[in-house]
Enzyme design. Structure first.
Site, PDB file in Angstrom:
ATOM      1  N   ASN A  96     -12.893   3.283  -6.322  1.00  0.00           N
ATOM      2  CA  ASN A  96     -11.458   3.568  -6.432  1.00  0.00           C
ATOM      3  C   ASN A  96     -10.937   4.191  -5.144  1.00  0.00           C
ATOM      4  O   ASN A  96     -11.626   4.986  -4.505  1.00  0.00           O
ATOM      5  CB  ASN A  96     -11.188   4.519  -7.597  1.00  0.00           C
TER       6      ASN A  96
ATOM      7  N   ASP B  22      -8.056   5.892  -5.223  1.00  0.00           N
ATOM      8  CA  ASP B  22      -7.279   7.095  -5.583  1.00  0.00           C
ATOM      9  C   ASP B  22      -8.131   8.333  -5.297  1.00  0.00           C
ATOM     10  O   ASP B  22      -9.310   8.233  -4.965  1.00  0.00           O
ATOM     11  CB  ASP B  22      -6.825   7.036  -7.056  1.00  0.00           C
TER      12      ASP B  22
ATOM     13  N   TYR C 253       0.821  -1.215   0.000  1.00  0.00           N
ATOM     14  CA  TYR C 253       0.000   0.000   0.000  1.00  0.00           C
ATOM     15  C   TYR C 253       0.857   1.270   0.000  1.00  0.00           C
ATOM     16  O   TYR C 253       0.447   2.285  -0.561  1.00  0.00           O
ATOM     17  CB  TYR C 253      -1.013  -0.023   1.157  1.00  0.00           C
TER      18      TYR C 253
ATOM     19  N   ASN D 218     -18.378   1.839 -20.500  1.00  0.00           N
ATOM     20  CA  ASN D 218     -17.245   0.969 -20.204  1.00  0.00           C
ATOM     21  C   ASN D 218     -16.462   0.697 -21.494  1.00  0.00           C
ATOM     22  O   ASN D 218     -16.984   0.872 -22.592  1.00  0.00           O
ATOM     23  CB  ASN D 218     -17.735  -0.356 -19.599  1.00  0.00           C
ATOM     24  N   LEU D 219     -15.233   0.281 -21.325  1.00  0.00           N
ATOM     25  CA  LEU D 219     -14.402  -0.013 -22.490  1.00  0.00           C
ATOM     26  C   LEU D 219     -14.950  -1.205 -23.265  1.00  0.00           C
ATOM     27  O   LEU D 219     -14.930  -1.244 -24.490  1.00  0.00           O
ATOM     28  CB  LEU D 219     -12.971  -0.299 -22.025  1.00  0.00           C
ATOM     29  N   GLU D 220     -15.418  -2.197 -22.514  1.00  0.00           N
ATOM     30  CA  GLU D 220     -15.956  -3.416 -23.133  1.00  0.00           C
ATOM     31  C   GLU D 220     -17.148  -3.884 -22.309  1.00  0.00           C
ATOM     32  O   GLU D 220     -17.348  -3.399 -21.194  1.00  0.00           O
ATOM     33  CB  GLU D 220     -14.877  -4.506 -23.154  1.00  0.00           C
TER      34      GLU D 220
ATOM     35  N   THR E 264     -16.246  -0.235 -14.597  1.00  0.00           N
ATOM     36  CA  THR E 264     -16.124  -1.294 -13.582  1.00  0.00           C
ATOM     37  C   THR E 264     -16.569  -2.622 -14.180  1.00  0.00           C
ATOM     38  O   THR E 264     -17.497  -2.669 -14.988  1.00  0.00           O
ATOM     39  CB  THR E 264     -16.901  -0.944 -12.288  1.00  0.00           C
TER      40      THR E 264
ATOM     41  N   HIS F 270     -14.779   2.039  -0.945  1.00  0.00           N
ATOM     42  CA  HIS F 270     -13.692   1.108  -0.620  1.00  0.00           C
ATOM     43  C   HIS F 270     -12.536   1.805   0.102  1.00  0.00           C
ATOM     44  O   HIS F 270     -11.426   1.278   0.131  1.00  0.00           O
ATOM     45  CB  HIS F 270     -13.189   0.405  -1.880  1.00  0.00           C
TER      46      HIS F 270
HETATM   47  P1  OAD Z   1     -11.658  -4.121 -12.633  1.00  0.00           P
HETATM   48  O1  OAD Z   1     -10.208  -4.181 -12.912  1.00  0.00           O
HETATM   49  O2  OAD Z   1     -12.326  -5.368 -12.179  1.00  0.00           O
HETATM   50  O3  OAD Z   1     -12.451  -3.653 -13.943  1.00  0.00           O
HETATM   51  C1  OAD Z   1     -12.069  -2.490 -14.637  1.00  0.00           C
HETATM   52  C2  OAD Z   1     -13.079  -2.247 -15.740  1.00  0.00           C
HETATM   53  O4  OAD Z   1     -12.689  -1.054 -16.407  1.00  0.00           O
HETATM   54  C3  OAD Z   1     -13.163  -3.343 -16.805  1.00  0.00           C
HETATM   55  O5  OAD Z   1     -14.531  -3.623 -17.083  1.00  0.00           O
HETATM   56  C4  OAD Z   1     -12.478  -2.716 -18.027  1.00  0.00           C
HETATM   57  O6  OAD Z   1     -13.068  -3.126 -19.254  1.00  0.00           O
HETATM   58  C5  OAD Z   1     -12.759  -1.238 -17.801  1.00  0.00           C
HETATM   59  N1  OAD Z   1     -11.776  -0.333 -18.424  1.00  0.00           N
HETATM   60  C6  OAD Z   1     -10.439  -0.521 -18.584  1.00  0.00           C
HETATM   61  N2  OAD Z   1      -9.889   0.538 -19.184  1.00  0.00           N
HETATM   62  C7  OAD Z   1     -10.888   1.432 -19.394  1.00  0.00           C
HETATM   63  C8  OAD Z   1     -10.966   2.719 -19.979  1.00  0.00           C
HETATM   64  N3  OAD Z   1      -9.889   3.323 -20.470  1.00  0.00           N
HETATM   65  N4  OAD Z   1     -12.174   3.324 -20.045  1.00  0.00           N
HETATM   66  C9  OAD Z   1     -13.280   2.722 -19.547  1.00  0.00           C
HETATM   67  N5  OAD Z   1     -13.276   1.515 -18.987  1.00  0.00           N
HETATM   68  C10 OAD Z   1     -12.100   0.864 -18.903  1.00  0.00           C
HETATM   69  O7  OAD Z   1     -11.890  -2.920 -11.595  1.00  0.00           O
HETATM   70  P2  OAD Z   1     -13.153  -2.596 -10.694  1.00  0.00           P
HETATM   71  O8  OAD Z   1     -14.409  -3.041 -11.354  1.00  0.00           O
HETATM   72  O9  OAD Z   1     -13.052  -1.197 -10.257  1.00  0.00           O
HETATM   73  O10 OAD Z   1     -11.809  -3.687  -4.578  1.00  0.00           O
HETATM   74  O11 OAD Z   1     -12.872  -3.530  -9.448  1.00  0.00           O
HETATM   75  C11 OAD Z   1     -13.765  -3.519  -8.377  1.00  0.00           C
HETATM   76  C12 OAD Z   1     -13.035  -3.773  -7.092  1.00  0.00           C
HETATM   77  O12 OAD Z   1     -12.262  -4.963  -7.224  1.00  0.00           O
HETATM   78  C13 OAD Z   1     -12.002  -2.734  -6.728  1.00  0.00           C
HETATM   79  O13 OAD Z   1     -12.561  -1.600  -6.083  1.00  0.00           O
HETATM   80  C14 OAD Z   1     -11.105  -3.478  -5.806  1.00  0.00           C
HETATM   81  C15 OAD Z   1     -10.950  -4.733  -6.624  1.00  0.00           C
HETATM   82  O14 OAD Z   1     -10.575  -5.872  -5.976  1.00  0.00           O
HETATM   83  C16 OAD Z   1     -11.145  -3.797  -3.420  1.00  0.00           C
HETATM   84  O15 OAD Z   1      -9.925  -3.734  -3.381  1.00  0.00           O
HETATM   85  C17 OAD Z   1     -12.024  -3.986  -2.222  1.00  0.00           C
END
Ligand code: OAD
Length: 232
Positions: free
Chosen positions: A92, A94, A56, A201-203, A176, A109
């Protein structure tokens, strides 16, 4: 979208990807580089606190080098100009939403830039490392931990989030994967409440089929375009 007054926005790692912060589940993402069980659970912290604190400390240092992108700035502009209720719920840890100027932000979170003292239960703004066990600024105990929700812990302020959803006319999910509950369940809650739902979302994500509409593309393009529609 002309009938919309109250909005809940959920953001995930995808909104910060173009700022240079790794997502979790993409190829080469954070959970490929590190095992969740090693760095992101209370058990990991109990077993090997130095490993967890080092992880961290690195992340906390790294995010301070990053800058908000056009998607963060667009949501901040929406926040400034939107007269109805608006809540940006972010998964996030950040601080890029707030650095872009958004005010109505809820960190479900936790936050990299806060340390939580497990002795006095106070959360303090924190920019530096925790590995060397600095004293809590309030009670002086050397029991600070990252103020980040680990797997197996309850996300913050869930009552407020569900309250905002009950008042909302529109739920928007941005960047997400829909892999982590309870956030992944918000779209289902929104549907049950009869709220309009939009995914940016990207995908396509695991929950895409649940949304009324999905717009695909990088956050720095699709988010400013959507915001421009909302505040034109
Ligand atoms: P993920 O890494 O699971 O998913 C990220 C999402 O962002 C995916 O669906 C990608 O397609 C999308 N993505 C990537 N680049 C992008 C871009 N340039 N523009 C738009 N979308 C884009 O991350 P989270 O869903 O945030 O929790 O993960 C959820 C939680 O899982 C986090 O908060 C964290 C993690 O474990 C904890 O640590 C408790």
């Amino acid at each position: 979208m002309s009938q919309i007054r109250n909005i809940v926005i959920l953001t995930g790692a995808g909104i910060s990807a173009e700022s240079g912060i790794d997502t979790f589940r993409s190829a080469g993402g954070l959970w490929e580089q590190h095992r969740v069980e090693d760095v992101a659970t209370p058990e990991a912290f109990g077993r090997d606190p130095n490993l967890v604190l080092r992880f961290y400390d690195m992340r906390r240092a790294a995010i301070q080098e990053k800058l908000p992108n056009a998607a963060h700035f667009a949501l901040a502009e929406l926040d400034t100009n939107w007269k109805g209720n608006l809540l940006i719920v972010t998964q996030n840890v950040d601080d890029l939403h707030t650095r872009a100027g958004a005010r109505r932000v809820l960190h479900m979170h936790g936050e990299h830039l806060k340390a939580w003292c497990t002795s006095c239960d106070v959360r303090s703004y924190w920019r530096g490392p925790l590995l060397d066990r600095p004293p809590c600024p309030v009670c002086q105990a050397r029991t600070l931990r990252p103020d980040v929700v680990w797997f197996g812990e309850m996300p913050y302020r869930m009552g407020e989030i569900y309250g905002a959803l009950r008042e909302a006319d529109l739920f928007v999910s941005i960047g997400t994967s829909g892999a982590v509950y309870p956030a992944a369940g918000f779209v289902q809650n929104a549907r049950e409440l009869g709220i309009q739902t939009l995914e940016l979302n990207l995908e396509r994500s695991q929950g895409s089929a649940l949304f009324h509409e999905t717009r695909l593309g990088p956050a720095t393009e699709v988010v400013p375009a959507w915001v421009a529609e909302m505040i034109k």
